[in-house]
Design a protein around this motif. Structure first.
Motif, mmCIF file in Angstrom:
data_model
loop_
_atom_site.group_PDB
_atom_site.id
_atom_site.type_symbol
_atom_site.label_atom_id
_atom_site.label_comp_id
_atom_site.label_asym_id
_atom_site.label_seq_id
_atom_site.Cartn_x
_atom_site.Cartn_y
_atom_site.Cartn_z
ATOM 1 N N SER A 185 0.160 -5.491 5.871
ATOM 2 C CA SER A 185 1.588 -5.544 5.551
ATOM 3 C C SER A 185 1.800 -5.073 4.116
ATOM 4 O O SER A 185 0.860 -4.957 3.331
ATOM 5 C CB SER A 185 2.097 -6.983 5.701
ATOM 6 O OG SER A 185 1.468 -7.825 4.733
ATOM 7 N N ASN A 186 3.063 -4.830 3.748
ATOM 8 C CA ASN A 186 3.347 -4.457 2.367
ATOM 9 C C ASN A 186 2.953 -5.570 1.399
ATOM 10 O O ASN A 186 2.474 -5.305 0.289
ATOM 11 C CB ASN A 186 4.833 -4.128 2.206
ATOM 12 C CG ASN A 186 5.193 -2.789 2.829
ATOM 13 O OD1 ASN A 186 4.368 -1.884 2.887
ATOM 14 N ND2 ASN A 186 6.432 -2.668 3.289
ATOM 15 N N GLU A 187 3.126 -6.826 1.821
ATOM 16 C CA GLU A 187 2.749 -7.956 0.975
ATOM 17 C C GLU A 187 1.231 -7.997 0.770
ATOM 18 O O GLU A 187 0.750 -8.228 -0.350
ATOM 19 C CB GLU A 187 3.235 -9.268 1.610
ATOM 20 C CG GLU A 187 4.744 -9.430 1.647
ATOM 21 C CD GLU A 187 5.414 -8.573 2.709
ATOM 22 O OE1 GLU A 187 4.713 -8.098 3.636
ATOM 23 O OE2 GLU A 187 6.643 -8.356 2.608
ATOM 24 N N ARG A 188 0.486 -7.755 1.846
ATOM 25 C CA ARG A 188 -0.973 -7.756 1.712
ATOM 26 C C ARG A 188 -1.442 -6.568 0.872
ATOM 27 O O ARG A 188 -2.368 -6.691 0.074
ATOM 28 C CB ARG A 188 -1.617 -7.724 3.094
ATOM 29 C CG ARG A 188 -3.142 -7.843 3.041
ATOM 30 C CD ARG A 188 -3.756 -7.811 4.420
ATOM 31 N NE ARG A 188 -5.211 -7.802 4.339
ATOM 32 C CZ ARG A 188 -6.017 -7.538 5.358
ATOM 33 N NH1 ARG A 188 -5.504 -7.267 6.561
ATOM 34 N NH2 ARG A 188 -7.324 -7.550 5.194
ATOM 35 N N LEU A 189 -0.782 -5.434 1.043
ATOM 36 C CA LEU A 189 -1.127 -4.264 0.236
ATOM 37 C C LEU A 189 -0.946 -4.575 -1.244
ATOM 38 O O LEU A 189 -1.793 -4.221 -2.073
ATOM 39 C CB LEU A 189 -0.260 -3.078 0.646
ATOM 40 C CG LEU A 189 -0.441 -1.799 -0.180
ATOM 41 C CD1 LEU A 189 -1.858 -1.249 -0.031
ATOM 42 C CD2 LEU A 189 0.575 -0.742 0.231
ATOM 43 N N ARG A 190 0.126 -5.252 -1.579
ATOM 44 C CA ARG A 190 0.369 -5.567 -2.989
ATOM 45 C C ARG A 190 -0.689 -6.530 -3.520
ATOM 46 O O ARG A 190 -1.106 -6.433 -4.679
ATOM 47 C CB ARG A 190 1.774 -6.146 -3.171
ATOM 48 C CG ARG A 190 2.161 -6.347 -4.618
ATOM 49 C CD ARG A 190 3.640 -6.653 -4.778
ATOM 50 N NE ARG A 190 4.468 -5.487 -4.465
ATOM 51 C CZ ARG A 190 4.665 -4.477 -5.280
ATOM 52 N NH1 ARG A 190 4.084 -4.443 -6.467
ATOM 53 N NH2 ARG A 190 5.441 -3.481 -4.924
#
Length: 379
Positions: A355-360
């Motif tokens: 997810s974008n959150e995990r990517l960050r």
């Protein structure tokens, strides 16, 4: 209990050792058709989080792999000749022969009997064993001979692959997407020893034929591929080890066991080299089956039922991710127009597991670059 394991790869060797440790009275035999030091390809790569699964079951093996492995702390994607670094995961590359040597020694020390150059041609040869474990890989004789029970499918995928090595010093896990007059060629690379790195090349069958690779032998193939990736290789050679072009096959088994016979590892199901989780899946299967055996002792039916119940969801999830990755690579020409940052972002998102959150969390610097291009929302 007498246990026969067919196949001396990571899945078979780890299960055999753990089964013997679970009960010293078990008689555990591993039958491998090849010599002890024979292997195709060069190295394997494991994410450090994957290797952590050994902590609770075989700390000694974990430490042995870590001692001999080459650590790399990032992926570098090269597209349009622009390198984009992706951080947040660690990877350990190790020679396949070295990995097998460590696992063979570990199994022997536990009391497992290893039989090399001992192909099992028919399962009737194993009469008298209480449990038979098919760990004999993607071309499993066990699965094929009993496929009316396992109901497995084996699907050749579209892209062509070849497994080389290179003496070029690789500083990270690498993916090079090279646009050529023949089409897109992709190199998957990682260091597995101080002297060598794996260099796997992938392309569509159309690109393979247009480059003339369907009409040449090994030496000419290496010359063509070396020229395609000459900028990245910087003059370093490509090294062959019976390196033939092939189409990876995707194996799925509807049923995991029949009678006193069970499949694990690539004999049961495959993922795909593009997500690099084949060895991880093999180790997880071995641990899962050994855990079930320890829980149920000599009850084969209960052991197999627990193994499938505990592993089915995780295996199906990885196979789903693998198929998404396969399709991404098979259609990569559709994305080659993208800016390198957008291309790397699309790569990271290809399986739906990030997810974008995990990517960050994994790589805030890259997430900031993606945010600047409005690929992700501001933090």
């Amino acid at each position: 209990m007498r246990i026969a394991v067919i196949g001396g790869g990571p899945a078979g060797l780890l299960f055999a050792k753990l089964a013997k440790q679970a009960e010293s009275a078990h008689e555990v035999d591993v039958f491998e058709q090849n010599p002890a030091d024979a292997t195709y390809g060069f190295g394997v790569v494991l994410a450090d989080v994957a290797l952590a699964i050994l902590d609770g079951v075989d700390r000694e093996l974990r430490e042995g792999i870590s001692e001999h492995a080459e650590f790399q702390d990032r992926i570098t994607i090269v597209q349009k000749s622009v390198p984009i670094e992706l951080k947040g995961n660690g990877f350990l590359g190790i020679g396949r022969v070295k990995l097998l040597q460590l696992m063979q020694q570990s199994a022997r020390e536990a009391g497992v009997r290893l039989h090399f150059e001992s192909p099992v041609r028919t399962l009737s040869e194993l009469h008298g064993y209480d449990m038979i474990v098919g760990a004999d890989g993607v071309n499993s004789t066990v699965r094929t001979s009993l496929n009316q029970h396992f109901q497995a499918t084996k699907e050749p995928r579209l892209n062509k692959w070849v497994w080389y090595a290179t003496p070029k010093r690789l500083t990270s896990v690498g993916l090079v997407f090279q646009d050529t007059e023949f089409g897109t060629f992709i190199a998957h690379s990682y260091r597995f020893s101080p002297e060598l790195g794996t260099f796997v090349i992938e392309c569509s069958e159309d690109s393979w034929r247009r480059a003339g690779l369907d009409r040449v032998g090994d030496e000419e193939s290496r010359a063509i591929c070396g020229d395609i990736f000459r900028d990245f290789l910087g003059g370093a050679a490509l090294v062959s080890n019976r390196s033939l072009w092939f189409n990876p096959e995707f194996v799925t088994s509807r049923r995991w066991h029949t009678g006193n016979i069970v499949l694990i590892g690539d004999a049961l199901k495959t993922v795909h080299p593009s997500i690099g989780s084949g060895t991880r899946m093999a180790l997880q299967d071995a641990i899962g089956l050994a855990t079930a055996l320890r829980a149920h002792g000599g009850d084969v039916d209960a052991t197999f039922a627990m193994f499938e119940r505990d592993r089915r969801h995780g295996a199906d999830s990885f196979q789903s991710a693998a198929m998404k990755s396969i399709l991404w690579y098979e259609t990569v020409d559709e994305r080659m127009h993208l800016d390198p940052i957008a291309f790397a972002y699309d790569f990271m998102m290809r399986t739906g597991r990030i997810s974008n959150e995990r990517l960050r969390r994994l790589d805030p610097d890259f997430a900031d670059l993606a945010e600047q291009q409005r690929l992700v929302s501001p933090a």
